[in-house]
Design an enzyme around this catalytic site. Structure first.
Site, short mmCIF file in Angstrom:
data_model
loop_
_atom_site.label_atom_id
_atom_site.label_comp_id
_atom_site.label_asym_id
_atom_site.label_seq_id
_atom_site.Cartn_x
_atom_site.Cartn_y
_atom_site.Cartn_z
N ARG A 237 -8.34 6.79 4.21
CA ARG A 237 -9.21 6.72 3.26
C ARG A 237 -10.61 6.89 3.85
O ARG A 237 -10.97 6.48 4.79
CB ARG A 237 -9.16 5.08 2.56
CG ARG A 237 -8.20 4.81 1.83
CD ARG A 237 -8.25 5.59 0.34
NE ARG A 237 -7.10 5.37 -0.63
CZ ARG A 237 -5.98 6.19 -0.79
NH1 ARG A 237 -5.77 6.90 0.08
NH2 ARG A 237 -4.88 5.74 -1.37
N ASP A 261 -9.21 14.62 5.33
CA ASP A 261 -8.60 14.87 3.95
C ASP A 261 -9.22 13.93 2.94
O ASP A 261 -8.75 14.03 1.68
CB ASP A 261 -7.24 14.40 4.12
CG ASP A 261 -6.13 14.92 2.89
OD1 ASP A 261 -6.44 16.06 2.33
OD2 ASP A 261 -5.65 13.95 2.31
N GLU A 266 -15.55 10.58 -2.27
CA GLU A 266 -15.08 11.65 -2.88
C GLU A 266 -14.94 11.93 -4.33
O GLU A 266 -14.45 12.80 -4.97
CB GLU A 266 -13.58 11.81 -2.21
CG GLU A 266 -12.58 10.83 -2.52
CD GLU A 266 -11.09 10.73 -1.94
OE1 GLU A 266 -11.21 11.02 -0.48
OE2 GLU A 266 -10.18 10.49 -2.48
N HIS A 298 -8.15 15.56 -0.19
CA HIS A 298 -7.09 14.70 -0.56
C HIS A 298 -5.83 15.12 -1.01
O HIS A 298 -5.15 14.77 -2.02
CB HIS A 298 -7.54 13.43 -1.59
CG HIS A 298 -7.20 12.00 -1.52
ND1 HIS A 298 -7.96 11.15 -1.42
CD2 HIS A 298 -5.77 11.77 -1.24
CE1 HIS A 298 -7.04 9.83 -1.35
NE2 HIS A 298 -5.73 10.52 -1.06
P1 NAI Z 1 1.48 1.11 5.47
O1 NAI Z 1 1.41 -0.04 4.65
O2 NAI Z 1 3.06 1.32 5.78
O3 NAI Z 1 0.97 0.94 7.11
C1 NAI Z 1 -0.51 0.51 7.14
C2 NAI Z 1 -0.54 -0.20 8.66
O4 NAI Z 1 -1.98 -0.35 8.83
C3 NAI Z 1 0.34 -1.18 8.65
O5 NAI Z 1 1.18 -1.25 10.11
C4 NAI Z 1 -0.67 -2.30 8.82
O6 NAI Z 1 -0.40 -3.45 9.72
C5 NAI Z 1 -1.95 -1.71 9.37
N1 NAI Z 1 -3.18 -2.17 9.24
C6 NAI Z 1 -3.67 -2.87 8.25
N2 NAI Z 1 -4.79 -3.66 8.64
C7 NAI Z 1 -5.25 -3.01 9.73
C8 NAI Z 1 -6.25 -3.12 10.49
N3 NAI Z 1 -7.24 -3.80 10.08
N4 NAI Z 1 -6.30 -2.36 11.74
C9 NAI Z 1 -5.27 -1.70 12.10
N5 NAI Z 1 -4.11 -1.38 11.25
C10 NAI Z 1 -4.11 -2.14 10.33
O7 NAI Z 1 0.96 2.23 4.81
P2 NAI Z 1 1.22 4.03 4.83
O8 NAI Z 1 2.22 4.14 3.93
O9 NAI Z 1 1.30 4.13 6.50
O10 NAI Z 1 -0.18 4.36 4.55
C11 NAI Z 1 -1.48 4.14 5.11
C12 NAI Z 1 -2.83 4.44 4.25
O11 NAI Z 1 -2.70 5.87 4.43
C13 NAI Z 1 -2.65 3.87 2.94
O12 NAI Z 1 -3.15 2.57 2.96
C14 NAI Z 1 -3.43 4.90 2.23
O13 NAI Z 1 -4.70 4.57 2.30
C15 NAI Z 1 -3.40 6.33 3.05
N6 NAI Z 1 -2.75 7.32 2.46
C16 NAI Z 1 -3.61 8.60 2.23
C17 NAI Z 1 -2.64 9.52 1.44
C18 NAI Z 1 -3.44 10.90 1.42
O14 NAI Z 1 -2.89 11.98 0.58
N7 NAI Z 1 -4.51 11.18 2.17
C19 NAI Z 1 -1.32 9.45 0.78
C20 NAI Z 1 -0.82 8.13 1.34
C21 NAI Z 1 -1.51 7.27 1.82
#
Ligand code: NAI
Length: 348
Positions: A237, A261, A266, A298
């Site tokens: 993000r 991205d 944005e 994005h």
């Molecule tokens: P997820 O929930 O599977 O993994 C997120 C990880 O981040 C978890 O392991 C969690 O413990 C960790 N985390 C939480 N707080 C943290 C912190 N303070 N420091 C370090 N790690 C921390 O989520 P997923 O599916 O892997 O997605 C991650 C992010 O990617 C989403 O929250 C979203 O913002 C972004 N995203 C971007 C997309 C895009 O098109 N550019 C599409 C989908 C998601």
């Protein structure tokens, strides 16, 4: 479900295509609205049972109040991240569902596309060659093999990325608030402190959600700890990065290159065509003129598989809500701690 009406905000042609296809199985009445959901548009939700929103819609307290006033029963986010929803306010008042893992591969693969393009400059080579310029001066890259990658956030996307980077023969350091020693052993990766990750990584990629803790985690201080010439990739993000500090890091060559991205401001520009207009956001405009910055709009999630999965899961989430079933993909501000999900019950 024929009688249930869903209003989509921020709809693009591809949303309509994939949702219309998925809806053949569900039979909802869907209306597609192009505008963002915000304080000015929330009033249009009157007469709808569900509002379906996306990453740059603004679901603040005032918007949620308006939706509830209009008797909207459910908010269905057609995305994974939910930093744009005031979930503290929505708790106990209106249910919110999302699509947590539609295709982590899509996002991880896009992060790799940014890494490879920035490194080997294929985006520049494409234009040079089309212009009859076959010189390779200035296109030099480096071997990823043997270099160190730092992955922040070892969730679904981070894990897919780790597999790909290991395939390149990279050493992988990771940081997450929750460690998984079994996974680390299996994948031959190492959980380290953020400081160690910053100081040792040649490539840093961000995959944690945007929260109060992670907001601007990449800032002047963290950048100062990084290796000179580091490559920074953000498909998480925009708010994870303090963009002004990033620009400073690029200007003084501390940051070798950046693949973005997402961008913290944005919402006005991304997903829209501004090719005939002046970009008034000076920070974005500055980013776009760096030769070593690659910005995409994005689009990391944007694969056929991901869109089909988003559409199916969103409509299934809505079906489960109206069937009074357990909402596996519900989000609430208690979810990380004491959520009832552990007991397979709705959050409230
Ligand atoms: P997820 O929930 O599977 O993994 C997120 C990880 O981040 C978890 O392991 C969690 O413990 C960790 N985390 C939480 N707080 C943290 C912190 N303070 N420091 C370090 N790690 C921390 O989520 P997923 O599916 O892997 O997605 C991650 C992010 O990617 C989403 O929250 C979203 O913002 C972004 N995203 C971007 C997309 C895009 O098109 N550019 C599409 C989908 C998601």
């Amino acid at each position: 479900m024929e009688n249930k009406k869903i209003l989509f905000f921020d709809t693009k042609p591809y949303d309509k295509r994939f949702f219309d296809q998925a809806n053949k199985l569900f039979g909802f009445k869907i209306e597609y609205f192009n505008e963002h959901l915000n304080n000015n548009t929330a009033m249009f939700s009157k007469g709808y049972d569900v509002v379906c929103a996306f990453v740059n819609d603004d679901l603040n307290k005032q918007v949620l109040e308006q939706l509830m006033k209009n008797k909207v029963a459910l908010i269905a986010m057609r995305c994974a991240g939910y930093n744009n929803v005031d979930i503290k306010f929505s708790y106990g008042k209106i249910h919110v569902v999302r699509v947590p893992g539609y295709s982590p591969h899509a996002v991880a693969e896009h992060a790799v596309a940014l890494i490879l393009s920035l490194n080997r400059k294929t985006h520049k080579a494409y234009y040079r060659i089309r212009d009859g310029n076959f010189s390779i001066n200035g296109l030099i890259g480096f071997d990823l093999y043997g270099k160190t990658a730092g992955v922040i956030g070892v969730g679904k996307i981070g894990r897919c990325l780790i597999d790909i980077l290991k395939g390149f023969g990279m050493r992988v350091l990771v940081y997450d608030i929750a460690t998984d020693d079994k996974f680390a052993q299996e994948k031959d990766i190492k959980y380290v402190s953020l400081e160690e990750l910053y100081s040792q990584s040649d490539v840093i990629s961000l995959h944690s959600p945007l929260t109060r803790e992670t907001h601007h985690m990449i800032n002047a201080k963290s950048i100062s700890l990084m290796k000179d010439g580091v490559m920074l990739i953000n498909t998480g993000r925009g708010g994870l990065v303090n963009t002004q500090d990033l620009i400073q890091g690029l200007k003084n060559n501390k940051i070798g290159c950046a693949g973005l991205d997402v961008y913290e401001e944005e919402s006005e520009y991304f997903f829209e065509d501004f090719s005939n207009e002046v970009i008034n956001d000076d920070v974005l405009a500055r980013l776009l003129v760096f030769p070593n910055v690659l910005v995409t709009s994005h689009q990391a999630f944007f694969t056929k598989e991901a869109l089909a999965s988003i559409a199916h899961t969103t409509l299934l989430n809505i079906t489960n809500y109206f069937k009074n079933e357990y909402l596996e993909n519900e989000i609430c501000y208690k979810c990380e701690k004491e959520c009832l999900k552990k007991q397979k019950k709705r959050c409230f």
